[in-house]
Scaffold this motif. Structure first.
Motif, PDB file in Angstrom:
ATOM      1  N   PRO A  26      42.562  55.683 -13.709  1.00 30.65           N
ATOM      2  CA  PRO A  26      42.713  54.636 -14.720  1.00 30.65           C
ATOM      3  C   PRO A  26      42.683  55.253 -16.115  1.00 30.65           C
ATOM      4  O   PRO A  26      42.366  56.430 -16.289  1.00 30.65           O
ATOM      5  N   TRP A  27      42.989  54.438 -17.108  1.00 24.21           N
ATOM      6  CA  TRP A  27      42.972  54.867 -18.497  1.00 24.21           C
ATOM      7  C   TRP A  27      41.638  55.520 -18.834  1.00 24.21           C
ATOM      8  O   TRP A  27      40.585  55.052 -18.407  1.00 24.21           O
ATOM      9  N   ARG A  28      41.679  56.614 -19.573  1.00 22.05           N
ATOM     10  CA  ARG A  28      40.474  57.326 -20.003  1.00 22.05           C
ATOM     11  C   ARG A  28      40.405  57.334 -21.520  1.00 22.05           C
ATOM     12  O   ARG A  28      41.421  57.500 -22.184  1.00 22.05           O
ATOM     13  N   THR A  29      39.199  57.223 -22.044  1.00 24.60           N
ATOM     14  CA  THR A  29      39.020  57.326 -23.487  1.00 24.60           C
ATOM     15  C   THR A  29      39.075  58.792 -23.893  1.00 24.60           C
ATOM     16  O   THR A  29      38.912  59.692 -23.058  1.00 24.60           O
ATOM     17  N   ARG A  30      39.272  59.038 -25.171  1.00 23.22           N
ATOM     18  CA  ARG A  30      39.424  60.394 -25.687  1.00 23.22           C
ATOM     19  C   ARG A  30      38.261  61.304 -25.292  1.00 23.22           C
ATOM     20  O   ARG A  30      38.459  62.452 -24.911  1.00 23.22           O
ATOM     21  N   ASP A  31      37.034  60.799 -25.359  1.00 21.77           N
ATOM     22  CA  ASP A  31      35.872  61.639 -25.057  1.00 21.77           C
ATOM     23  C   ASP A  31      35.811  62.057 -23.592  1.00 21.77           C
ATOM     24  O   ASP A  31      35.166  63.053 -23.260  1.00 21.77           O
ATOM     25  N   LEU A  32      36.486  61.341 -22.703  1.00 26.64           N
ATOM     26  CA  LEU A  32      36.488  61.691 -21.280  1.00 26.64           C
ATOM     27  C   LEU A  32      37.642  62.624 -20.896  1.00 26.64           C
ATOM     28  O   LEU A  32      37.648  63.161 -19.789  1.00 26.64           O
ATOM     29  N   MET A  33      38.598  62.815 -21.782  1.00 28.53           N
ATOM     30  CA  MET A  33      39.784  63.589 -21.425  1.00 28.53           C
ATOM     31  C   MET A  33      39.528  65.061 -21.095  1.00 28.53           C
ATOM     32  O   MET A  33      40.097  65.560 -20.133  1.00 28.53           O
ATOM     33  N   PRO A  34      38.691  65.792 -21.828  1.00 32.73           N
ATOM     34  CA  PRO A  34      38.482  67.193 -21.423  1.00 32.73           C
ATOM     35  C   PRO A  34      37.997  67.326 -19.977  1.00 32.73           C
ATOM     36  O   PRO A  34      38.515  68.148 -19.218  1.00 32.73           O
ATOM     37  N   GLY A  35      37.059  66.507 -19.586  1.00 33.69           N
ATOM     38  CA  GLY A  35      36.581  66.543 -18.201  1.00 33.69           C
ATOM     39  C   GLY A  35      37.648  66.116 -17.216  1.00 33.69           C
ATOM     40  O   GLY A  35      37.719  66.638 -16.102  1.00 33.69           O
ATOM     41  N   THR A  36      38.470  65.175 -17.627  1.00 30.49           N
ATOM     42  CA  THR A  36      39.561  64.724 -16.757  1.00 30.49           C
ATOM     43  C   THR A  36      40.541  65.863 -16.520  1.00 30.49           C
ATOM     44  O   THR A  36      40.934  66.127 -15.386  1.00 30.49           O
ATOM     45  N   TYR A  37      40.945  66.550 -17.579  1.00 30.99           N
ATOM     46  CA  TYR A  37      41.841  67.698 -17.405  1.00 30.99           C
ATOM     47  C   TYR A  37      41.186  68.772 -16.541  1.00 30.99           C
ATOM     48  O   TYR A  37      41.821  69.319 -15.637  1.00 30.99           O
ATOM     49  N   ARG A  38      39.929  69.088 -16.815  1.00 28.34           N
ATOM     50  CA  ARG A  38      39.239  70.148 -16.065  1.00 28.34           C
ATOM     51  C   ARG A  38      39.123  69.818 -14.586  1.00 28.34           C
ATOM     52  O   ARG A  38      39.049  70.728 -13.756  1.00 28.34           O
ATOM     53  N   ALA A  62      44.299  73.886 -23.099  1.00 25.95           N
ATOM     54  CA  ALA A  62      43.062  74.257 -23.799  1.00 25.95           C
ATOM     55  C   ALA A  62      41.832  74.086 -22.917  1.00 25.95           C
ATOM     56  O   ALA A  62      40.829  74.771 -23.124  1.00 25.95           O
ATOM     57  N   THR A  63      41.897  73.211 -21.924  1.00 25.59           N
ATOM     58  CA  THR A  63      40.749  73.027 -21.027  1.00 25.59           C
ATOM     59  C   THR A  63      40.852  73.907 -19.784  1.00 25.59           C
ATOM     60  O   THR A  63      39.966  73.878 -18.943  1.00 25.59           O
ATOM     61  N   GLY A  64      41.938  74.673 -19.665  1.00 25.62           N
ATOM     62  CA  GLY A  64      42.078  75.589 -18.537  1.00 25.62           C
ATOM     63  C   GLY A  64      42.921  75.060 -17.395  1.00 25.62           C
ATOM     64  O   GLY A  64      43.025  75.706 -16.355  1.00 25.62           O
ATOM     65  N   ARG A 106      48.221  78.745  -9.042  1.00 28.83           N
ATOM     66  CA  ARG A 106      47.647  80.051  -8.682  1.00 28.83           C
ATOM     67  C   ARG A 106      47.360  80.917  -9.903  1.00 28.83           C
ATOM     68  O   ARG A 106      46.301  81.515 -10.021  1.00 28.83           O
ATOM     69  N   PHE A 107      48.326  81.008 -10.823  1.00 22.63           N
ATOM     70  CA  PHE A 107      48.201  81.920 -11.958  1.00 22.63           C
ATOM     71  C   PHE A 107      47.923  81.215 -13.287  1.00 22.63           C
ATOM     72  O   PHE A 107      47.472  81.842 -14.244  1.00 22.63           O
ATOM     73  N   GLY A 108      48.201  79.931 -13.346  1.00 22.24           N
ATOM     74  CA  GLY A 108      48.070  79.191 -14.587  1.00 22.24           C
ATOM     75  C   GLY A 108      46.676  79.106 -15.179  1.00 22.24           C
ATOM     76  O   GLY A 108      46.518  79.269 -16.393  1.00 22.24           O
ATOM     77  N   PRO A 109      45.632  78.849 -14.381  1.00 24.58           N
ATOM     78  CA  PRO A 109      44.301  78.750 -14.984  1.00 24.58           C
ATOM     79  C   PRO A 109      43.880  80.015 -15.735  1.00 24.58           C
ATOM     80  O   PRO A 109      43.341  79.925 -16.839  1.00 24.58           O
ATOM     81  N   ASP A 110      44.156  81.181 -15.166  1.00 27.35           N
ATOM     82  CA  ASP A 110      43.820  82.434 -15.858  1.00 27.35           C
ATOM     83  C   ASP A 110      44.652  82.587 -17.134  1.00 27.35           C
ATOM     84  O   ASP A 110      44.147  83.019 -18.169  1.00 27.35           O
ATOM     85  N   ALA A 111      45.934  82.218 -17.070  1.00 31.10           N
ATOM     86  CA  ALA A 111      46.798  82.299 -18.250  1.00 31.10           C
ATOM     87  C   ALA A 111      46.325  81.337 -19.332  1.00 31.10           C
ATOM     88  O   ALA A 111      46.337  81.679 -20.518  1.00 31.10           O
ATOM     89  N   CYS A 112      45.885  80.154 -18.921  1.00 30.63           N
ATOM     90  CA  CYS A 112      45.359  79.182 -19.891  1.00 30.63           C
ATOM     91  C   CYS A 112      44.157  79.758 -20.625  1.00 30.63           C
ATOM     92  O   CYS A 112      44.079  79.696 -21.858  1.00 30.63           O
ATOM     93  N   ARG A 113      43.225  80.299 -19.871  1.00 28.54           N
ATOM     94  CA  ARG A 113      41.984  80.819 -20.478  1.00 28.54           C
ATOM     95  C   ARG A 113      42.249  82.054 -21.329  1.00 28.54           C
ATOM     96  O   ARG A 113      41.719  82.178 -22.434  1.00 28.54           O
ATOM     97  N   ALA A 114      43.054  82.972 -20.826  1.00 29.65           N
ATOM     98  CA  ALA A 114      43.273  84.239 -21.536  1.00 29.65           C
ATOM     99  C   ALA A 114      44.208  84.101 -22.735  1.00 29.65           C
ATOM    100  O   ALA A 114      43.977  84.730 -23.772  1.00 29.65           O
ATOM    101  N   PHE A 115      45.248  83.308 -22.599  1.00 31.85           N
ATOM    102  CA  PHE A 115      46.278  83.261 -23.639  1.00 31.85           C
ATOM    103  C   PHE A 115      46.502  81.868 -24.224  1.00 31.85           C
ATOM    104  O   PHE A 115      46.674  81.721 -25.424  1.00 31.85           O
TER     105      PHE A 115
END
Length: 142
Positions: A26-38, A62-64, A106-115
């Motif tokens: 369901p719809w998420r408020t802005r403050d819940l979005m980082p956890g939702t992405y993670r 940005a959240t990995g 497979r490779f995206g989370p590491d690329a997100c964090r590193a670059f």
């Protein structure tokens, strides 16, 4: 109304995803979005809208959490290759989408964090955006 799409969008998407590891939230408020992405393995931005600067992809990276997207609007230029944003053509076959999604998870989370995260922070951080907006306003004012 279930959101921004047609009245029965969520019901249709749920039926289409039956048997897959897909969860429609369901719809998420802005403050819940980082956890939702993670909590996700992959964010999909497969639309064709020429959005000038949608934040979904940048926020997700940005959240990995990597992003699978079509090169619509700013998405085609938002991040350099290998930074967590995987682009696919709008007419990609289901097999190509699956292959790209598998690569991204497979490779995206590491690329997100590193670059990706450092790039997003340097180029799209709030302080930089404020400074750029102030510069544009001053320049326009003469």
């Amino acid at each position: 109304q279930e959101g921004f799409g047609p009245d029965d969008f969520i019901a249709k998407a749920t039926r289409a995803g039956a048997g897959l590891d897909v969860e429609i939230l369901p719809w998420r408020t802005r403050d819940l979005m980082p956890g939702t992405y993670r909590s996700a393995h992959l964010t999909l931005c497969l639309g064709d809208a020429e959005e000038g600067f949608g934040l979904v992809a940048a926020e997700s990276v940005a959240t990995g959490t990597p992003v699978l997207a079509t090169p619509a609007g700013f998405l085609r230029d938002m991040l350099p290759p290998e930074h967590g944003l995987v682009l696919v053509e709008p007419d990609a076959s289901p097999a190509d989408l699956v292959a790209a999604a598998q690569w991204a998870t497979r490779f995206g989370p590491d690329a997100c964090r590193a670059f990706g995260r450092p790039y997003v922070s340097r180029h799209y951080g709030l302080s930089r955006m404020r400074a750029e907006l102030a510069r544009v306003v001053q320049e326009a004012a003469g």
